[in-house]
Scaffold this motif. Structure first.
Motif, PDB file in Angstrom:
ATOM      1  N   THR A 314       0.812  -1.212   0.000  1.00 15.87           N
ATOM      2  CA  THR A 314       0.000   0.000   0.000  1.00 15.87           C
ATOM      3  C   THR A 314       0.847   1.266   0.000  1.00 15.87           C
ATOM      4  O   THR A 314       0.552   2.192  -0.772  1.00 15.87           O
ATOM      5  N   PRO A 315       1.912   1.382   0.810  1.00 16.54           N
ATOM      6  CA  PRO A 315       2.739   2.581   0.721  1.00 16.54           C
ATOM      7  C   PRO A 315       3.305   2.819  -0.667  1.00 16.54           C
ATOM      8  O   PRO A 315       3.304   3.957  -1.167  1.00 16.54           O
ATOM      9  N   ALA A 316       3.776   1.766  -1.322  1.00 18.53           N
ATOM     10  CA  ALA A 316       4.355   1.926  -2.656  1.00 18.53           C
ATOM     11  C   ALA A 316       3.289   2.292  -3.685  1.00 18.53           C
ATOM     12  O   ALA A 316       3.505   3.156  -4.550  1.00 18.53           O
ATOM     13  N   GLN A 317       2.112   1.648  -3.618  1.00 20.93           N
ATOM     14  CA  GLN A 317       1.048   1.945  -4.577  1.00 20.93           C
ATOM     15  C   GLN A 317       0.528   3.364  -4.393  1.00 20.93           C
ATOM     16  O   GLN A 317       0.291   4.086  -5.373  1.00 20.93           O
ATOM     17  N   VAL A 338       2.474   0.236 -11.517  1.00 21.77           N
ATOM     18  CA  VAL A 338       3.869   0.240 -11.066  1.00 21.77           C
ATOM     19  C   VAL A 338       4.125  -0.822 -10.007  1.00 21.77           C
ATOM     20  O   VAL A 338       5.080  -1.594 -10.110  1.00 21.77           O
ATOM     21  N   GLN A 339       3.287  -0.881  -8.979  1.00 21.10           N
ATOM     22  CA  GLN A 339       3.546  -1.840  -7.904  1.00 21.10           C
ATOM     23  C   GLN A 339       3.431  -3.289  -8.383  1.00 21.10           C
ATOM     24  O   GLN A 339       4.370  -4.074  -8.197  1.00 21.10           O
ATOM     25  N   PRO A 340       2.303  -3.686  -8.997  1.00 23.20           N
ATOM     26  CA  PRO A 340       2.217  -5.087  -9.410  1.00 23.20           C
ATOM     27  C   PRO A 340       3.257  -5.476 -10.453  1.00 23.20           C
ATOM     28  O   PRO A 340       3.778  -6.599 -10.433  1.00 23.20           O
ATOM     29  N   VAL A 341       3.573  -4.558 -11.371  1.00 17.58           N
ATOM     30  CA  VAL A 341       4.568  -4.870 -12.389  1.00 17.58           C
ATOM     31  C   VAL A 341       5.945  -5.053 -11.761  1.00 17.58           C
ATOM     32  O   VAL A 341       6.658  -6.028 -12.033  1.00 17.58           O
ATOM     33  N   SER A 342       6.340  -4.109 -10.922  1.00 16.65           N
ATOM     34  CA  SER A 342       7.655  -4.198 -10.279  1.00 16.65           C
ATOM     35  C   SER A 342       7.747  -5.448  -9.415  1.00 16.65           C
ATOM     36  O   SER A 342       8.781  -6.135  -9.393  1.00 16.65           O
ATOM     37  N   TYR A 343       6.672  -5.739  -8.693  1.00 18.83           N
ATOM     38  CA  TYR A 343       6.674  -6.917  -7.831  1.00 18.83           C
ATOM     39  C   TYR A 343       6.861  -8.182  -8.662  1.00 18.83           C
ATOM     40  O   TYR A 343       7.588  -9.106  -8.269  1.00 18.83           O
ATOM     41  N   ASN A 344       6.232  -8.222  -9.827  1.00 20.33           N
ATOM     42  CA  ASN A 344       6.345  -9.431 -10.640  1.00 20.33           C
ATOM     43  C   ASN A 344       7.684  -9.531 -11.348  1.00 20.33           C
ATOM     44  O   ASN A 344       8.156 -10.643 -11.616  1.00 20.33           O
ATOM     45  N   PHE A 345       8.320  -8.401 -11.663  1.00 15.41           N
ATOM     46  CA  PHE A 345       9.711  -8.479 -12.098  1.00 15.41           C
ATOM     47  C   PHE A 345      10.554  -9.125 -11.000  1.00 15.41           C
ATOM     48  O   PHE A 345      11.428  -9.958 -11.267  1.00 15.41           O
ATOM     49  N   GLY A 346      10.293  -8.731  -9.758  1.00 13.54           N
ATOM     50  CA  GLY A 346      11.015  -9.317  -8.635  1.00 13.54           C
ATOM     51  C   GLY A 346      10.721 -10.797  -8.471  1.00 13.54           C
ATOM     52  O   GLY A 346      11.624 -11.593  -8.166  1.00 13.54           O
ATOM     53  N   ILE A 347       9.447 -11.185  -8.660  1.00  8.63           N
ATOM     54  CA  ILE A 347       9.089 -12.607  -8.582  1.00  8.63           C
ATOM     55  C   ILE A 347       9.857 -13.403  -9.632  1.00  8.63           C
ATOM     56  O   ILE A 347      10.403 -14.475  -9.359  1.00  8.63           O
TER      57      ILE A 347
END
Length: 396
Positions: A314-317, A338-347
């Protein structure tokens, strides 16, 4: 159009959408061994389904989301959900791992854009002071997927076979679609000026690029380990297969609590609250090889990982959405992803690294690369906070 409060039917259905999408994405972690056996391939090859899904989600979502900014939101949701349901049917019937990979690629491409649409809907139907709660609600659906969806899918896999796990997700999505179309408000298309390419100029702003890196590194740290959670429980900690589903339920409860804490952090300090979370991640993963040496410390470490894994959501979004609102209104759709995309790059990165490490050195060695990635997230968080302070001082 803003509403004074989030309409209950729409809010519940946004959470339900998060649940279906989250189950579709995360359930693969609980059924990797069964898929490998059923399709007569290696665990490492099937494990890469996680990284392939995440990579396609991450690469495709910003492009598709930005390109579809001028389409009616409800029409876009209907088309994307239709494709998502089709991918579930193909996954159920997949005769080999190549077809399953293709289905997961298509599912990833639409899931990311559906998540961005849900984020925009959450912001649209909520009053400004309720934005954090509305965003947290969508993420809450993903958390419930971890609590109930993944253990449910794993249990279905053990009872009926892995194909029926995809069938259950298909049925849930088919039941949800008409309810979404009936209950969510009609939002007219908003063509964002400047076109698709102009939206990506936001990545040149360190307040965006550092946020992307921070999210990516934190997700990478978690998924180096989380991708192989099921075999860690059985092969490293020595638990029977029947214990996996109940323990995934506990892990899901921890991640749900993480999401609730994330919503509170979004309302009470945002990005400034995250350094301690990343520091805790770093320490936990550095100690993981030792913790996995016994059953009880190993379980404690895994559950602690669940409590920490979603604190940044939530803070990042909220940071990304407020950045668009203040300085980049032409990139609102892109910022929503931005948040879901970046998180999935990390995944994707974490799953890939984890696959290589576990093949060469075993599951206990996963803590070292995870700790390095969490430490990088901490550094990027501190740089992001400095960039935000600098901008505030120079703002007119």
């Amino acid at each position: 159009m803003k509403h004074s409060k989030t309409p209950l039917p729409g809010a519940v259905l946004l959470a339900a959408l998060g649940f279906v999408l989250g189950t579709g994405e995360f359930v693969i972690v609980g059924i990797l061994p069964e898929i490998a056996e059923g399709l007569d391939t290696s665990l490492a090859a099937v494990g890469k389904l996680v990284s392939v899904f995440a990579a396609c989600y991450a690469v495709g979502t910003p492009v598709i989301t930005a390109a579809c900014g001028g389409i009616s939101r409800k029409k876009l949701l209907a088309v994307l959900m239709g494709v998502f349901l089709l991918t579930g049917a193909v996954s159920f019937a997949a005769p080999n791992v190549a077809v399953l990979y293709a289905a997961r690629v298509a599912a990833a491409l639409v899931s990311g854009t559906l998540t961005a649409v849900a984020m925009l809907y959450a912001k649209e139907v909520a009053a400004p002071e309720q934005t954090a709660r509305a965003i947290s609600l969508v993420y809450g659906g993903f958390s419930v997927a971890a609590v109930l969806g993944v253990p449910l899918g794993t249990a279905v896999c053990q009872w009926l076979g892995w194909r029926w796990t995809f069938a259950v997700i298909l049925v849930m999505g088919a039941a949800l679609l008409p309810l979404l179309l009936r209950s969510l408000p009609a939002v007219p298309p908003r063509r964002e000026p400047g076109g698709l390419l102009k939206s990506f100029v936001i990545l040149r702003d360190p307040r965006c690029s550092l946020c992307v890196g921070m999210i990516l590194c934190s997700a990478c740290a978690t998924y180096v380990v989380y991708t192989y959670l099921s075999p860690i429980l059985t092969d490293t900690l020595g638990l029977p297969e029947g214990a996996v589903s109940p323990l995934l339920l506990v892990m899901g409860a921890c991640s749900a609590a993480s999401n609730l804490l994330s919503g509170a952090l979004g309302e009470r300090g945002g990005l400034r609250t995250l350094p301690w979370a990343f520091a805790a991640q770093t320490a936990l993963f550095a100690l993981l090889p030792v913790l996995l040496g016994s059953l009880w410390t190993g379980l404690a470490g895994i559950f602690a990982m669940g409590l920490l894994m979603y604190l940044l959501n939530t803070p990042a979004q909220m940071h990304a959405l407020s950045l668009a609102e203040r300085d980049y209104p032409f990139a609102a759709s892109l910022c929503a992803s931005v948040q879901p995309v970046s998180y999935n790059f990390g995944i994707a990165a974490g799953s890939f690294i984890g696959s290589a490490v576990q093949e060469g050195w075993g599951f206990r060695a996963l803590g070292a690369p995870a700790a390095v990635s969490a430490l990088a997230a901490l550094g990027l968080n501190l740089l992001l906070l400095r960039a935000c302070r600098r901008r505030e001082r120079t703002a007119p």
